[in-house]
Structure formats: structure tokens, C-alpha cells
Design an enzyme around this catalytic site. Structure first.
Site: not given
Length: 239
Positions: A187, A45
Site C-alpha cells: 500500500h 493499493d
């Protein structure tokens, strides 16, 4: 007597010759038993980010691992080459809103703007496609889901890499929990998460895991994804 003995020895020689031929046809070593492949989806993400996402793509390519990237729209400009690489190198590209705002409880107009702006930015680079959505923080009201024209993606393994920012701790947290069919959340904006991702892939590939996109994972488990439905992993659907 000598004739009978000669005949007997002739028969035995023929039998031994047949046996030797049959044995020579067998492989010297039995083939190793092949274990069943275990599939898992690695997702990232909040990118793209030039230095960390680029290095991540390099490492995934070296390892033959596929992943799914949920992009923040406002970070795409200037990183178009990375987005294109994602598709070219076999990764799945998804939508993580334009500004990384919480969509839960927001008016439909706000949700539409956040999703559509990012979708358009991705389409300008990759063309038409179905760019699945991961709402920031995985939060969305049940009555909002019907507004989405793509599947929604949650996760089943979250090492909280954004908080730990320590590659070893992130790796340990993932390896402690991971099972076949899981969707792992990381991430790609943190260098420590990129380092952790490489260690996770190396360790799990050695254990017979294969890293695939979320779309591929669901297909491998015989799931036909539906628009507006949350998928937590290949064995669980969020109602």
C-alpha cells in the site's frame, strides 16, 4: 641431414604460428554465464497520496522498476500529476473503487457506480484504456465477475504491511515467500511500505528478478487475460 632438420624446424614453426594465431583469437576471459531472468509484479493499493506516492515513483524510476497502482477514485482529485506520472513512467494504472467499499454481495448498481466513477476519473487524465480492477480486500462473489469488462487482480504475496507498519518486517515477510511469477501486495499510503518497497526491489534485482506490471507479467508467462477472471499470479488463476 641438415636439410631434413631445417625442413622439420620450418614445419614446426609454421604449426606454432597457426596455433598462436588461433589462441590469440580467443577471448582472454570466458563471458560470465547469464542467469534466467525472474519476473515479479509489485502492486500498490489505496493511493494516490501526494507525499508517499510521489516518493515511491521517484524511487522506482531510479531503480528501473515497474509497478501496478490500484487507485481509489476519491483520492485522485488533487493528485492528477501523480496518476499521469504513473503512465508516463511505464507503470500500470488500475481501479480500486471510488470509496474502497467491499463489493462482495453488493447490488449491481452499487458495484457499477464504484467502478465507473473511478474509471471515468482515470480516463479524464490518461484517456481511453483498459483499467484493470482489484476489488477491495480481494472479495467478490463468483456470480458478480461476469459484470466486469476487465481482468480482475488478486495477489499471491501479502505481507500485511497495513498492519505491520514496519519496513524491516514487511521486507522479511515478502522475501521469505516470493517466487517468480508472484504478484506482491503493498500500500503506497504508508511511508514504511514505501521504504520496504525500495529494499525489496534492491534485494530481488540483485538476485536476478525484474519488476514488471501485472499485465506484462501475464504476457511474459504466455497468459492472455480475460475479462471477469481473477489472476492471483502468473501461475495461478482463481476459478
Amino acid at each position: 641431414m641438415k636439410a631434413r632438420r631445417a625442413a622439420f624446424l620450418g614445419i614446426m614453426a609454421a604449426v606454432l604460428l597457426i596455433c598462436c594465431r588461433e589462441e590469440s583469437a580467443l577471448p582472454a576471459v570466458a563471458p560470465a554465464e547469464i542467469s534466467e531472468t525472474k519476473y515479479v509484479a509489485l502492486t500498490f493499493d489505496d493511493g494516490p497520496r501526494a507525499n508517499t506516492t510521489g516518493r515511491l515513483l521517484d524511487g522506482l524510476r531510479e531503480r528501473g522498476a515497474s509497478a501496478t497502482f490500484f487507485l481509489i477514485g476519491r483520492q485522485i482529485a488533487g493528485n492528477e500529476d501523480l496518476v499521469l506520472r504513473m503512465k508516463v513512467e511505464g507503470h500500470q494504472v488500475g481501479n480500486h473503487t471510488w470509496d474502497h467499499v467491499t463489493l462482495q454481495g453488493k447490488p449491481a448498481a452499487v458495484v457499477q457506480k464504484e467502478i465507473c466513477r473511478t474509471d471515468n476519473a482515470i480516463r479524464n487524465i490518461l484517456g481511453d484504456g483498459s483499467y484493470w480492477v482489484r476489488p477491495p480486500y480481494g472479495l467478490l462473489n463468483k456470480n458478480q465477475r461476469c459484470c466486469f469488462s476487465t481482468p480482475l487482480v488478486h495477489w499471491s504475496v501479502d505481507p500485511e504491511d497495513w498492519k505491520l507498519k514496519n519496513a524491516k518486517k514487511v521486507v522479511d515477510a515478502v522475501l521469505k515467500k516470493v517466487q517468480p511469477g508472484n504478484i506482491i501486495l503493498l500500500h503506497d499510503i504508508y511511508a514504511t511500505s514505501v521504504d520496504a518497497a525500495f529494499q525489496i526491489v534492491d534485494t530481488l534485482e540483485a538476485e536476478g528478478y525484474e519488476f514488471v506490471t501485472v499485465e506484462e507479467l501475464l504476457a511474459l508467462y504466455g497468459i492472455t487475460p480475460q475479462a471477469g477472471v481473477f489472476y492471483t499470479d502468473a501461475r495461478e488463476i482463481t476459478e
